[in-house]
Write an enzyme that holds these catalytic residues in place. Structure first.
Site, mmCIF file in Angstrom:
data_model
loop_
_atom_site.group_PDB
_atom_site.id
_atom_site.type_symbol
_atom_site.label_atom_id
_atom_site.label_comp_id
_atom_site.label_asym_id
_atom_site.label_seq_id
_atom_site.Cartn_x
_atom_site.Cartn_y
_atom_site.Cartn_z
ATOM 1 N N ARG A 28 23.414 -42.783 -68.423
ATOM 2 C CA ARG A 28 22.227 -42.795 -69.289
ATOM 3 C C ARG A 28 20.940 -42.840 -68.479
ATOM 4 O O ARG A 28 19.919 -42.290 -68.895
ATOM 5 C CB ARG A 28 22.318 -43.975 -70.257
ATOM 6 C CG ARG A 28 23.390 -43.751 -71.351
ATOM 7 C CD ARG A 28 23.822 -45.073 -71.962
ATOM 8 N NE ARG A 28 24.662 -44.940 -73.143
ATOM 9 C CZ ARG A 28 25.983 -44.727 -73.132
ATOM 10 N NH1 ARG A 28 26.625 -44.574 -71.975
ATOM 11 N NH2 ARG A 28 26.672 -44.672 -74.265
ATOM 12 N N ARG A 123 40.379 -33.575 -75.328
ATOM 13 C CA ARG A 123 39.720 -34.669 -76.074
ATOM 14 C C ARG A 123 38.858 -34.115 -77.208
ATOM 15 O O ARG A 123 38.179 -33.113 -77.053
ATOM 16 C CB ARG A 123 38.903 -35.538 -75.099
ATOM 17 C CG ARG A 123 39.826 -36.161 -74.056
ATOM 18 C CD ARG A 123 39.085 -37.035 -73.095
ATOM 19 N NE ARG A 123 38.530 -38.216 -73.741
ATOM 20 C CZ ARG A 123 37.788 -39.099 -73.113
ATOM 21 N NH1 ARG A 123 37.476 -38.931 -71.842
ATOM 22 N NH2 ARG A 123 37.329 -40.158 -73.748
ATOM 23 N N GLN A 170 29.781 -43.188 -77.722
ATOM 24 C CA GLN A 170 29.486 -41.810 -77.288
ATOM 25 C C GLN A 170 28.967 -40.991 -78.464
ATOM 26 O O GLN A 170 27.987 -40.255 -78.337
ATOM 27 C CB GLN A 170 30.728 -41.156 -76.684
ATOM 28 C CG GLN A 170 31.113 -41.786 -75.342
ATOM 29 C CD GLN A 170 32.336 -41.168 -74.710
ATOM 30 O OE1 GLN A 170 33.007 -40.329 -75.303
ATOM 31 N NE2 GLN A 170 32.644 -41.595 -73.501
ATOM 32 N N ASP A 315 37.837 -50.271 -72.921
ATOM 33 C CA ASP A 315 38.278 -49.715 -71.629
ATOM 34 C C ASP A 315 39.105 -50.714 -70.821
ATOM 35 O O ASP A 315 39.696 -50.346 -69.799
ATOM 36 C CB ASP A 315 37.058 -49.272 -70.803
ATOM 37 C CG ASP A 315 36.383 -48.045 -71.418
ATOM 38 O OD1 ASP A 315 37.037 -47.309 -72.184
ATOM 39 O OD2 ASP A 315 35.187 -47.820 -71.122
ATOM 40 N N LYS A 342 41.590 -41.354 -75.091
ATOM 41 C CA LYS A 342 40.838 -41.573 -73.843
ATOM 42 C C LYS A 342 41.281 -40.550 -72.796
ATOM 43 O O LYS A 342 41.908 -39.550 -73.128
ATOM 44 C CB LYS A 342 41.046 -43.012 -73.366
ATOM 45 C CG LYS A 342 40.477 -44.040 -74.334
ATOM 46 C CD LYS A 342 38.979 -43.960 -74.426
ATOM 47 C CE LYS A 342 38.427 -44.882 -75.480
ATOM 48 N NZ LYS A 342 36.994 -44.678 -75.709
ATOM 49 N N ARG A 346 46.296 -43.823 -73.668
ATOM 50 C CA ARG A 346 46.461 -45.072 -72.908
ATOM 51 C C ARG A 346 47.496 -46.008 -73.511
ATOM 52 O O ARG A 346 47.955 -46.923 -72.818
ATOM 53 C CB ARG A 346 45.110 -45.782 -72.729
ATOM 54 C CG ARG A 346 44.233 -45.087 -71.704
ATOM 55 C CD ARG A 346 42.966 -45.858 -71.382
ATOM 56 N NE ARG A 346 42.224 -45.172 -70.337
ATOM 57 C CZ ARG A 346 40.907 -45.288 -70.136
ATOM 58 N NH1 ARG A 346 40.191 -46.080 -70.921
ATOM 59 N NH2 ARG A 346 40.322 -44.641 -69.151
ATOM 60 N N ARG A 388 41.602 -45.690 -64.923
ATOM 61 C CA ARG A 388 41.879 -47.084 -65.297
ATOM 62 C C ARG A 388 43.381 -47.398 -65.286
ATOM 63 O O ARG A 388 43.786 -48.529 -65.036
ATOM 64 C CB ARG A 388 41.255 -47.428 -66.647
ATOM 65 C CG ARG A 388 39.736 -47.233 -66.622
ATOM 66 C CD ARG A 388 39.025 -47.935 -67.742
ATOM 67 N NE ARG A 388 37.690 -47.388 -67.922
ATOM 68 C CZ ARG A 388 36.634 -47.656 -67.158
ATOM 69 N NH1 ARG A 388 36.749 -48.495 -66.158
ATOM 70 N NH2 ARG A 388 35.467 -47.083 -67.394
HETATM 71 C C1 S3P Z 1 31.424 -44.982 -73.378
HETATM 72 C C2 S3P Z 1 31.928 -45.289 -74.611
HETATM 73 C C3 S3P Z 1 33.357 -45.529 -74.849
HETATM 74 C C4 S3P Z 1 34.104 -45.833 -73.560
HETATM 75 C C5 S3P Z 1 33.745 -44.886 -72.459
HETATM 76 C C6 S3P Z 1 32.258 -44.928 -72.160
HETATM 77 C C7 S3P Z 1 29.970 -44.717 -73.253
HETATM 78 O O1 S3P Z 1 33.920 -44.364 -75.436
HETATM 79 O O2 S3P Z 1 35.488 -45.821 -73.773
HETATM 80 O O3 S3P Z 1 34.442 -45.206 -71.259
HETATM 81 O O4 S3P Z 1 29.454 -44.692 -72.117
HETATM 82 O O5 S3P Z 1 29.322 -44.553 -74.290
HETATM 83 P P1 S3P Z 1 33.898 -44.098 -77.035
HETATM 84 O O6 S3P Z 1 32.496 -43.946 -77.456
HETATM 85 O O7 S3P Z 1 34.687 -42.832 -77.197
HETATM 86 O O8 S3P Z 1 34.573 -45.278 -77.659
#
Ligand code: S3P
Length: 428
Positions: A28, A123, A170, A315, A342, A346, A388
């Site tokens: 970000r 994904r 996300q 995570d 993921k 997982r 991970r």
């Molecule tokens: C993340 C959000 C999570 C997380 C990923 C990083 C982010 O994913 O599992 O490692 O940086 O916004 P999701 O938004 O798919 O839950």
């Protein structure tokens, strides 16, 4: 594919450690730095493969980004500083890059094509593409825009009121980026709170957003100003050492500068509830919370983990599963079906690989059941190309009775390139 054989049975872990910068915040900081006007200096940036993919993409979008030993300097020229790329944009293994970028590109007046690696190609991107299309975005791709490769024809966006069907930072962030470019006010409702780094960063870059209960409200047309960002240590990376310190004998690890944003500290709550010998010392900080976490060898009890805790530790579930094999009693993880989407599935990866090392773990539809008091054996396991899973298996070798050979360990560089050096530095 590289593999490693670890012979770490009964290692004692002692000492201080500072884990690399937070992956979510590093991504970000480059994105906002690129969209802001003026210079952004980022310290303690995670130079892992995923965040380097983000840097590479913004360079292809015409943003000047300097990389020194300990800083990343982004020379942003505002939203209009992004230019139509000549090359395809490759997000590598990074879901965060792919999804957040879609929200940015949807509103930029040019054409671009986005791809990733084999894991990204599996994904789901429709979770972002569908709401963005509702805002007017023109995105096409494989299987009607469900998967990469994706092509974006940037256009004028309209503000939306979107209720997230799943707890995903996300997806939330992609819509925030689109909303920041739309006319009017975009309102996003979350079913459960998820990591709020995007919201915090809007404020750090001089923008505005409002939280009202489970709603996030952003106005379009905002201009950001370059700033200085310090990226705290990634609690999701620290988690491997929190568990290592708790399960290895006679151990004490002092983890410094760990990010303690409350939307990310589920691992600390869970470990405390399991009885971990842990101290958390918060420090004064601007922006994201940081502190020191001390972990010592611990006697643990199994617990039930579900509900609003899940997004706060999503995570960390692979490493929590390993921890639970060493607790007394059973640990039940539920409400975590997102784990199937993921870098790899997982739930299956954890169950298959821990079973190979002699653990008793059962997959359920939305999580897993881990039986405690398990002695682990050596064996040959795989990371499935998931950083991970690879690190979890390396930590498992500390308590396995024989050598653990891990296939496909290069995946670890996605979030923690110096993982093995750091682990070795703690071994007495
Ligand atoms: C993340 C959000 C999570 C997380 C990923 C990083 C982010 O994913 O599992 O490692 O940086 O916004 P999701 O938004 O798919 O839950």
């Amino acid at each position: 594919m590289k593999e490693i054989e670890l012979n770490l049975t009964n290692s004692v872990l002692q000492g201080p450690l500072e884990v690399p910068g937070d992956k979510s915040i590093s991504h970000r900081s480059v994105m906002f730095g690129a969209l802001a006007e003026g210079k952004t200096t980022i310290r303690h940036f995670l130079k892992g493969a995923d965040c380097l993919s983000t840097i590479d993409i913004f360079r292809k979008l015409g943003v000047e980004i300097e990389e020194t030993e300990d800083e990343i300097i982004v020379h942003g020229n505002g939203w209009d500083g992004l230019k139509e790329p000549v090359e395809i944009l490759d997000a590598g293994n990074s879901g965060t890059t792919t999804r957040l970028l879609l929200g940015i590109l949807a509103g930029r007046p040019f054409h671009s094509v986005l791809i990733g690696d084999e894991s990204i190609a599996k994904r789901p991107m429709d979770r972002v593409v569908v709401p963005l299309k509702n805002m007017g975005a023109q995105i096409s791709g494989r299987e009607d825009g469900r998967f990469t490769p994706l092509a974006v024809k940037g256009t004028t966006l309209t503000a939306t009121h979107y209720e997230l069907p799943m707890a995903s930072a996300q997806v939330k962030s992609a819509i925030i980026f689109a909303g920041l470019q739309a006319e009017g006010e975009t309102v996003i409702t979350e079913p459960l709170p998820t990591r709020d780094h995007t919201e915090k960063m809007i404020e750090q870059f001089g923008g505005e957003m409002t939280r009202r209960g489970n709603e996030i409200i952003v106005k379009g047309g905002q201009v950001f100003n370059g700033t200085d960002i310090y990226v705290p240590g990634d609690i999701s990376s620290a988690a491997f050492f929190l568990v290592a310190g708790a399960i290895a004998p006679n151990s004490e690890i002092i983890l410094k500068n760990v990010g303690l944003n409350p939307t990310r500290t589920g691992i600390i709550d869970v470990m405390k509830n399991m009885g971990a010998n842990m101290e958390v010392l918060s420090e004064d900080s601007k922006g994201e919370e940081v502190g020191t976490v001390i972990i010592r060898s611990s006697e643990l009890q199994g617990i039930e983990i579900g509900g609003d805790l899940i997004p706060r530790l999503i995570d960390e579930i692979p490493i929590i599963a390993l921890l639970a094999t060493q607790a007394s009693g059973k640990t039940i993880i539920k409400d975590a079906e997102e784990l199937k989407l993921k870098e790899t599935n997982r739930i299956d990866a954890v169950v298959n690989e821990l079973t190979k090392l002699g653990a008793k773990v059962e997959a359920t539809d939305d999580g897993m059941i881990i039986h405690g008091n398990q002695s682990l054996t050596g064996g040959r396991v795989t990371s499935y190309g998931d950083h991970r899973i690879g690190m979890m298996l390396a930590v498992a070798s500390l308590i396995a009775s024989g050598p653990v050979a891990i296939e496909n360990i290069e995946a670890i560089a996605v979030s923690y390139p110096q993982f093995f050096e750091d682990l070795t530095s703690l071994i007495q």
